[in-house]
Design a protein around this motif. Structure first.
Motif, mmCIF file in Angstrom:
data_model
loop_
_atom_site.group_PDB
_atom_site.id
_atom_site.type_symbol
_atom_site.label_atom_id
_atom_site.label_comp_id
_atom_site.label_asym_id
_atom_site.label_seq_id
_atom_site.Cartn_x
_atom_site.Cartn_y
_atom_site.Cartn_z
ATOM 1 N N GLU A 113 69.105 73.237 -7.732
ATOM 2 C CA GLU A 113 70.189 72.473 -7.129
ATOM 3 C C GLU A 113 71.505 73.034 -7.656
ATOM 4 O O GLU A 113 71.666 73.231 -8.859
ATOM 5 N N MET A 114 72.417 73.344 -6.750
ATOM 6 C CA MET A 114 73.691 73.946 -7.155
ATOM 7 C C MET A 114 74.811 73.463 -6.246
ATOM 8 O O MET A 114 74.649 73.441 -5.024
ATOM 9 N N GLY A 115 75.933 73.112 -6.843
ATOM 10 C CA GLY A 115 77.125 72.796 -6.080
ATOM 11 C C GLY A 115 76.938 71.727 -5.023
ATOM 12 O O GLY A 115 77.488 71.846 -3.935
ATOM 13 N N GLY A 116 76.153 70.727 -5.299
ATOM 14 C CA GLY A 116 75.943 69.658 -4.339
ATOM 15 C C GLY A 116 74.886 69.957 -3.293
ATOM 16 O O GLY A 116 74.618 69.127 -2.436
ATOM 17 N N GLU A 117 74.308 71.145 -3.332
ATOM 18 C CA GLU A 117 73.228 71.487 -2.417
ATOM 19 C C GLU A 117 71.901 71.243 -3.102
ATOM 20 O O GLU A 117 71.752 71.486 -4.294
ATOM 21 N N GLY A 118 70.927 70.790 -2.351
ATOM 22 C CA GLY A 118 69.623 70.479 -2.909
ATOM 23 C C GLY A 118 68.835 71.711 -3.289
ATOM 24 O O GLY A 118 69.224 72.843 -3.010
ATOM 25 N N ILE A 119 67.699 71.461 -3.928
ATOM 26 C CA ILE A 119 66.799 72.541 -4.315
ATOM 27 C C ILE A 119 66.274 73.232 -3.065
ATOM 28 O O ILE A 119 66.318 72.680 -1.968
ATOM 29 N N GLY A 120 65.785 74.437 -3.234
ATOM 30 C CA GLY A 120 65.294 75.171 -2.074
ATOM 31 C C GLY A 120 64.193 76.145 -2.424
ATOM 32 O O GLY A 120 63.835 76.328 -3.589
ATOM 33 N N VAL A 121 63.675 76.767 -1.396
ATOM 34 C CA VAL A 121 62.608 77.755 -1.514
ATOM 35 C C VAL A 121 62.885 78.830 -0.476
ATOM 36 O O VAL A 121 63.235 78.521 0.661
ATOM 37 N N ARG A 122 62.768 80.079 -0.868
ATOM 38 C CA ARG A 122 62.884 81.174 0.091
ATOM 39 C C ARG A 122 62.064 82.339 -0.406
ATOM 40 O O ARG A 122 61.560 82.334 -1.518
ATOM 41 N N LEU A 123 61.919 83.355 0.437
ATOM 42 C CA LEU A 123 61.209 84.559 0.031
ATOM 43 C C LEU A 123 62.163 85.487 -0.702
ATOM 44 O O LEU A 123 63.333 85.601 -0.336
ATOM 45 N N LYS A 124 61.653 86.157 -1.738
ATOM 46 C CA LYS A 124 62.442 87.161 -2.460
ATOM 47 C C LYS A 124 62.709 88.363 -1.571
ATOM 48 O O LYS A 124 63.708 89.041 -1.719
ATOM 49 N N PHE A 125 61.770 88.634 -0.684
ATOM 50 C CA PHE A 125 61.815 89.809 0.165
ATOM 51 C C PHE A 125 61.651 89.363 1.617
ATOM 52 O O PHE A 125 61.159 88.287 1.881
ATOM 53 N N PRO A 126 61.982 90.239 2.568
ATOM 54 C CA PRO A 126 61.662 89.931 3.967
ATOM 55 C C PRO A 126 60.152 89.744 4.125
ATOM 56 O O PRO A 126 59.357 90.321 3.382
ATOM 57 N N ARG A 127 59.746 88.952 5.091
ATOM 58 C CA ARG A 127 58.319 88.624 5.296
ATOM 59 C C ARG A 127 57.453 89.882 5.411
ATOM 60 O O ARG A 127 56.360 89.943 4.877
ATOM 61 N N GLN A 128 57.945 90.921 6.075
ATOM 62 C CA GLN A 128 57.161 92.147 6.225
ATOM 63 C C GLN A 128 56.881 92.783 4.864
ATOM 64 O O GLN A 128 55.790 93.263 4.607
ATOM 65 N N THR A 129 57.851 92.763 3.964
ATOM 66 C CA THR A 129 57.655 93.314 2.623
ATOM 67 C C THR A 129 56.624 92.495 1.860
ATOM 68 O O THR A 129 55.773 93.054 1.165
ATOM 69 N N VAL A 130 56.679 91.166 1.996
ATOM 70 C CA VAL A 130 55.700 90.306 1.324
ATOM 71 C C VAL A 130 54.296 90.650 1.808
ATOM 72 O O VAL A 130 53.370 90.770 1.004
ATOM 73 N N ARG A 131 54.129 90.845 3.115
ATOM 74 C CA ARG A 131 52.796 91.208 3.648
ATOM 75 C C ARG A 131 52.327 92.541 3.075
ATOM 76 O O ARG A 131 51.163 92.705 2.735
#
Length: 106
Positions: A70-88
């Protein structure tokens, strides 16, 4: 000595699984916790050991999920470190066998 990972929330776990396309069984295998414990955690049971969400976090992070605080009034989040193709591609490389190398990507 490294600090233990801070635990994550149940919604972050569900979102992280969705991002990498994992079932509860996949996450159970990667985290070392039983599928039933993962389900209970994601259902927001409060009697699980603190190691469970930490192990979930470590397993998801090792497969390209990034947990945002949580930062600057925005809630916690989740995202990929890399583009989806790189993750695959990373998942494919890891499934090919051999000795895994140290991951120094931050």
């Amino acid at each position: 000595m490294t600090q233990p990972l801070p635990p994550i929330t149940a919604p972050q776990s569900r979102a992280g699984r969705a991002l990498v396309g994992w079932s509860v069984a996949d996450l159970a295998e990667a985290s070392g916790f039983a599928a039933g414990e993962i389900e209970r955690f994601e259902a927001e049971a409060d009697d699980l050991p603190v190691e469970c969400p930490r192990a979930i976090r470590a397993a998801l992070e090792a497969n390209g999920v990034l947990f945002l605080p949580e930062m600057g009034g925005e809630g916690i989040g989740v995202r990929l470190k890399f583009p989806r193709q790189t993750v695959r591609r990373i998942q494919t490389w890891e499934d090919e066998g051999g000795t895994p190398g140290e991951d120094d990507i931050a």
